[in-house]
Write an enzyme that holds these catalytic residues in place. Structure first.
Site, PDB file in Angstrom:
ATOM      1  CB  SER A 139     -15.361  87.416 -46.427  1.00  0.00           C
ATOM      2  OG  SER A 139     -14.015  87.802 -46.661  1.00  0.00           O
ATOM      3  CE1 TYR A 159     -16.562  89.164 -51.738  1.00  0.00           C
ATOM      4  CE2 TYR A 159     -14.946  89.648 -50.022  1.00  0.00           C
ATOM      5  CZ  TYR A 159     -15.744  88.738 -50.703  1.00  0.00           C
ATOM      6  OH  TYR A 159     -15.727  87.408 -50.336  1.00  0.00           O
TER       7      TYR A 159
END
Length: 258
Positions: A149, A162
């Protein structure tokens, strides 16, 4: 005997993983699709992949569980005999978006176990098998892809765990690229930006506004198919001299601008 290549895709029955699965089905791969839902819950997605010509085996389980990882691997190899491509796609967002100063050990632990520990040890187990197969058969083709990501480098203080998990996964890509180089098994990282999935649907209005404000050079949401095309290109061998590299699928979002 089935001579088609096989790809194992974690989290492959929806979202980005399903986009990747469709792209690899079109490339002629058979598919071992992993997910946590029971098989009936993703029957439509599996049927769609079969209609694209792929033989599909569903390998249910959570990559966060060592026992499940073993079962996933055993199912994939028992059905197809070998795995040519591993796509580490499965991941979760924190159950609660919490400020960095407030997040909990439970929030952190769940995300890190699923997003980092799981892919690390799944890759370790399958990489060993790939290396052994390669030593016995030099014509065997294999590759590994980590789907990370932009959060690997972009700090979001309301979901720090995250970000840490994706940054760790980016390093995991480099580590396995180095370790598997002697076996000529390339390893890549695909780094998506803002992609339209179940995970991002909860913050759609926020990102709609950011796109209107010019957050990306290409002013639209990314799609799972965008990511799928990138993964297909890598596994097809279009980047034979680029092991360990990062392929951004973010619409130019991370380009520095004045």
């Amino acid at each position: 005997m089935n001579l088609k290549k096989t790809a194992l895709i974690t989290g492959g029955s929806r979202g980005i993983g399903f986009g990747i699965a469709k792209a690899l089905a079109k490339e002629g791969y058979n598919l071992a699709i992993n997910g946590v839902r029971d098989e009936a819950g993703c029957a439509d997605a599996l049927d769609e992949l079969r209609n694209l010509g792929a033989e599909v085996a569903y390998c249910q389980g959570s990559i966060a569980s060592a026992q499940d990882r073993e079962a996933i691997i055993e199912k994939a190899y028992s059905v197809f005999g070998s795995i040519n491509v591993l796509v580490n796609n499965a991941g979760i967002a924190p159950r609660q978006r919490m400020d960095l100063l407030e997040t909990t050990l439970e929030n952190y632990g769940e995300v890190m176990t699923t997003n980092l520990e799981g892919p690390f040890f799944l890759t370790q187990a399958i990489a060993k098998r790939m290396a052994e197969t390669k030593q016995n058969n030099h014509a065997f083709e294999a590759s590994i892809v980590f789907v990370t990501s932009i959060s690997a480098t972009v700090a979001s203080i309301n979901r720090g765990e995250y970000c840490v998990s994706k940054a760790g996964l980016a390093m995991t890509n480099l580590l396995f690229a180095v370790r598997l180089a002697e076996y000529n098994i390339p390893v890549y990282e695909v780094r998506p930006g803002i992609i339209a999935t179940d995970m991002t649907s909860k913050v759609q209005e926020k990102y709609d506004n950011l796109f209107q404000g010019g957050i990306a050079l290409q002013p639209r949401w990314g799609t799972p198919d965008d990511v799928g095309k990138a993964v297909a290109s890598l596994t097809r061998g279009d980047f034979p001299y680029s092991t360990g590299q990062v392929i951004g699928v973010d619409g130019g979002m991370l380009i520095d601008r004045l």
